[in-house]
Design a protein around this motif. Sequence first.
Motif, PDB file in Angstrom:
ATOM      1  N   GLU A   1      31.133 -46.073  29.735  1.00 33.86           N
ATOM      2  CA  GLU A   1      30.188 -46.812  30.572  1.00 33.86           C
ATOM      3  C   GLU A   1      30.916 -47.981  31.224  1.00 33.86           C
ATOM      4  O   GLU A   1      31.534 -48.800  30.538  1.00 33.86           O
ATOM      5  N   PHE A   2      30.834 -48.059  32.545  1.00 34.18           N
ATOM      6  CA  PHE A   2      31.349 -49.204  33.284  1.00 34.18           C
ATOM      7  C   PHE A   2      30.181 -50.153  33.526  1.00 34.18           C
ATOM      8  O   PHE A   2      29.120 -49.720  33.993  1.00 34.18           O
ATOM      9  N   PHE A   3      30.375 -51.437  33.228  1.00 34.93           N
ATOM     10  CA  PHE A   3      29.255 -52.371  33.275  1.00 34.93           C
ATOM     11  C   PHE A   3      29.738 -53.763  33.642  1.00 34.93           C
ATOM     12  O   PHE A   3      30.942 -54.061  33.675  1.00 34.93           O
ATOM     13  N   TRP A   4      28.775 -54.649  33.882  1.00 29.84           N
ATOM     14  CA  TRP A   4      29.014 -56.070  34.105  1.00 29.84           C
ATOM     15  C   TRP A   4      27.910 -56.816  33.385  1.00 29.84           C
ATOM     16  O   TRP A   4      26.734 -56.480  33.519  1.00 29.84           O
ATOM     17  N   TYR A   5      28.266 -57.821  32.598  1.00 26.97           N
ATOM     18  CA  TYR A   5      27.272 -58.512  31.785  1.00 26.97           C
ATOM     19  C   TYR A   5      26.116 -59.070  32.610  1.00 26.97           C
ATOM     20  O   TYR A   5      24.963 -59.047  32.173  1.00 26.97           O
ATOM     21  N   SER A   6      26.375 -59.592  33.803  1.00 24.98           N
ATOM     22  CA  SER A   6      25.310 -60.215  34.590  1.00 24.98           C
ATOM     23  C   SER A   6      24.500 -59.218  35.414  1.00 24.98           C
ATOM     24  O   SER A   6      23.552 -59.627  36.087  1.00 24.98           O
ATOM     25  N   CYS A   7      24.841 -57.947  35.362  1.00 25.37           N
ATOM     26  CA  CYS A   7      24.125 -56.932  36.148  1.00 25.37           C
ATOM     27  C   CYS A   7      22.757 -56.661  35.521  1.00 25.37           C
ATOM     28  O   CYS A   7      22.678 -56.184  34.374  1.00 25.37           O
ATOM     29  N   PRO A   8      21.655 -56.928  36.231  1.00 31.52           N
ATOM     30  CA  PRO A   8      20.332 -56.676  35.651  1.00 31.52           C
ATOM     31  C   PRO A   8      20.077 -55.197  35.390  1.00 31.52           C
ATOM     32  O   PRO A   8      19.361 -54.842  34.461  1.00 31.52           O
ATOM     33  N   HIS A   9      20.684 -54.338  36.211  1.00 31.00           N
ATOM     34  CA  HIS A   9      20.492 -52.890  36.026  1.00 31.00           C
ATOM     35  C   HIS A   9      21.205 -52.417  34.757  1.00 31.00           C
ATOM     36  O   HIS A   9      20.694 -51.539  34.045  1.00 31.00           O
ATOM     37  N   CYS A  10      22.352 -52.991  34.462  1.00 33.24           N
ATOM     38  CA  CYS A  10      23.051 -52.677  33.208  1.00 33.24           C
ATOM     39  C   CYS A  10      22.204 -53.113  32.016  1.00 33.24           C
ATOM     40  O   CYS A  10      22.107 -52.403  31.011  1.00 33.24           O
ATOM     41  N   TYR A  11      21.612 -54.283  32.131  1.00 36.58           N
ATOM     42  CA  TYR A  11      20.791 -54.808  31.042  1.00 36.58           C
ATOM     43  C   TYR A  11      19.564 -53.931  30.809  1.00 36.58           C
ATOM     44  O   TYR A  11      19.198 -53.647  29.661  1.00 36.58           O
ATOM     45  N   GLU A  12      18.942 -53.484  31.879  1.00 36.77           N
ATOM     46  CA  GLU A  12      17.780 -52.598  31.758  1.00 36.77           C
ATOM     47  C   GLU A  12      18.157 -51.256  31.134  1.00 36.77           C
ATOM     48  O   GLU A  12      17.396 -50.687  30.353  1.00 36.77           O
ATOM     49  N   PHE A  13      19.340 -50.749  31.491  1.00 38.71           N
ATOM     50  CA  PHE A  13      19.769 -49.420  31.054  1.00 38.71           C
ATOM     51  C   PHE A  13      20.299 -49.426  29.626  1.00 38.71           C
ATOM     52  O   PHE A  13      20.283 -48.401  28.941  1.00 38.71           O
ATOM     53  N   GLU A  14      20.750 -50.588  29.147  1.00 42.63           N
ATOM     54  CA  GLU A  14      21.447 -50.670  27.867  1.00 42.63           C
ATOM     55  C   GLU A  14      20.672 -50.084  26.688  1.00 42.63           C
ATOM     56  O   GLU A  14      21.231 -49.296  25.909  1.00 42.63           O
ATOM     57  N   PRO A  15      19.373 -50.384  26.498  1.00 46.00           N
ATOM     58  CA  PRO A  15      18.675 -49.798  25.344  1.00 46.00           C
ATOM     59  C   PRO A  15      18.593 -48.273  25.402  1.00 46.00           C
ATOM     60  O   PRO A  15      18.760 -47.598  24.385  1.00 46.00           O
TER      61      PRO A  15
END
Length: 205
Positions: free
Chosen positions: A31-45
Amino acid sequence: MNVSSAPAGTASPYRTLAAAAPPPGRIEVVEFFWYSCPHCYEFEPALRGWVARHGDEIVFRRVPVGMHPRQLPQQRMFYVMEALGMDQRADRELLHQIHDARRPLDTETALAGFAADAGVAGDRFHAAWRSAAVQQKVDAATRLHTALNVTSVPTVVIGGRYVTSPAMLGATLPMWGQTPAMRHEATLATMDTLLRQARQDSTTR
């Protein structure tokens, strides 16, 4: 590394890289991500649940991106926390502080303060921040997302050759009434399909 693409004007739920078939055994999922990305945060769970379901079949790893200057401090922070032995609780607390507590945490000074709150002395933090070992991992992460032509996050690469993301799935779904949960569900279903395909590829390598 070349990338195959869908015909012009056609949305696709994934793209295929011109890469060798994965080796036999557990399939790597990145998984490629960025801590401040809201879409990453939503997808994480949702992603975490998918990884738990497939834990015996895959090797999962997360790679922070550094596509833009503002992403670089948090990209480095991922490897600093790793070097300092900060565990998944710290990782999730960082996400919580950024997205729920609305703390930017996007500079070395701010991230040092976060680490201090977790009990990490400033000298240890700054030594890790400037270490050659952390720099090498940052450079490797940047080379990888560049080679795989990752241009947005979150993006998932399965078996080194199949690339998908909630954004790609969103483009294939009806726009009216579309929700993040719908995109996540469709993405996980596509990941199931791509995992099966990668496993089949590995047996015919």
